[in-house]
Design an enzyme around this catalytic site. Structure first.
Site, short mmCIF file in Angstrom:
data_model
loop_
_atom_site.label_atom_id
_atom_site.label_comp_id
_atom_site.label_asym_id
_atom_site.label_seq_id
_atom_site.Cartn_x
_atom_site.Cartn_y
_atom_site.Cartn_z
N SER A 56 37.28 42.78 41.95
CA SER A 56 36.52 43.02 40.72
C SER A 56 36.98 44.29 40.02
O SER A 56 37.50 45.22 40.64
CB SER A 56 35.03 43.15 41.04
OG SER A 56 34.52 41.98 41.63
N1 SAH Z 1 33.56 41.86 45.94
C1 SAH Z 1 34.87 41.31 45.82
C2 SAH Z 1 34.92 40.31 44.69
C3 SAH Z 1 35.85 39.20 45.00
S1 SAH Z 1 35.79 37.84 43.85
C4 SAH Z 1 35.92 42.39 45.61
O1 SAH Z 1 35.59 43.47 45.14
O2 SAH Z 1 37.09 42.16 45.94
C5 SAH Z 1 34.45 36.88 44.48
C6 SAH Z 1 34.58 36.35 45.89
O3 SAH Z 1 33.50 35.44 46.12
C7 SAH Z 1 35.87 35.57 46.17
O4 SAH Z 1 36.54 36.15 47.24
C8 SAH Z 1 35.36 34.17 46.50
O5 SAH Z 1 36.15 33.51 47.48
C9 SAH Z 1 33.95 34.44 47.00
N2 SAH Z 1 33.03 33.29 46.94
C10 SAH Z 1 32.99 32.30 46.01
N3 SAH Z 1 32.01 31.42 46.28
C11 SAH Z 1 31.42 31.84 47.44
C12 SAH Z 1 30.36 31.33 48.25
N4 SAH Z 1 29.71 30.20 47.94
N5 SAH Z 1 30.01 32.03 49.36
C13 SAH Z 1 30.66 33.19 49.70
N6 SAH Z 1 31.69 33.70 48.97
C14 SAH Z 1 32.07 33.04 47.85
#
Ligand code: SAH
Length: 206
Positions: A56
């Site tokens: 993010s």
């Molecule tokens: N907090 C992270 C954001 C990553 S993007 C950072 O700072 O890097 C969002 C993440 O949510 C992705 O890795 C994606 O795989 C995950 N995600 C999507 N749907 C999900 C679900 N149903 N349960 C858990 N994780 C999920």
């Protein structure tokens, strides 16, 4: 470069000194695998990580973290571990972090990374729509992917007095929503503007 990023976040309206301090201390480049992006790691931008996901944007991380209104010792559930950068911010703020990731390779990689860097968090590979009932209730719940709706399980696993921060909406933009559980059966919603997230993946079990 980190100090410069903090200046930028302050200019964009982040006021929580503890959040700014955490961002000023965490080496964000170590959360991005592709070293071609390392020179850009302290720009206020999202970047690609494994499994077609993104780390993010720092402003978004700071905004969501500030919105949680953390208190030391809070028990926090994060949905979407991704790179672990947001997880590290939470850990550094002195809360107990539980984080769920849907993509197994990402979960495994990030577990190793956080361990190696010394950030304490309890991670699992699973479906965030279900929350993590074994460790509920949580003082705060933070969703870091765009949810098509507010999953019931996440509200149910919130302690009374607790807050859920979740970007809601399908398509190219999501609305940042804070849900406060003001009583066992009462939930109050507030909106905090538009953001852009990768989608929260099915299973869509409510
Ligand atoms: N907090 C992270 C954001 C990553 S993007 C950072 O700072 O890097 C969002 C993440 O949510 C992705 O890795 C994606 O795989 C995950 N995600 C999507 N749907 C999900 C679900 N149903 N349960 C858990 N994780 C999920």
């Amino acid at each position: 470069m980190r100090r410069q990023l903090v200046v930028e976040l302050r200019r964009k309206g982040i006021t929580d000194e503890k959040v700014l301090d955490a961002i000023g201390r965490i080496p964000r480049h170590l959360f991005i695998d592709d070293s071609a992006f390392h020179v850009h790691a302290y720009e206020d931008k999202a970047f690609p990580i494994a499994c077609g996901q993104t780390i993010s944007q720092p402003y978004t991380v700071a905004f969501q973290t500030q919105l949680l209104g953390l208190r030391p010792g809070d028990k926090v559930l994060e949905i979407g571990t991704g790179s672990g950068y947001q997880t590290a911010v939470l850990a550094l703020l002195g809360v107990k972090v539980y984080s769920i990731e849907r993509h197994r390779p990402l979960y495994l990689e990030t577990r190793t990374r956080l361990e190696r860097m010394g950030y304490k968090a309890t991670l699992t590979h699973g479906d965030g729509y279900l929350g993590w009932p074994q460790f509920a209730p949580f003082d705060k719940v933070l969703v870091t992917c765009g949810a098509p709706f507010i999953p019931d399980a996440l509200q149910a696993q919130l302690r009374t007095g607790g807050r859920l921060v979740i970007p809601v909406g399908e398509g190219s933009a999501q609305e940042m929503i804070a849900v406060d559980r003001s009583g066992p059966e009462s939930f109050e919603r507030q909106s905090f503007g538009a953001f852009r997230f990768v989608p929260m993946l099915a299973d869509r079990a409510r």
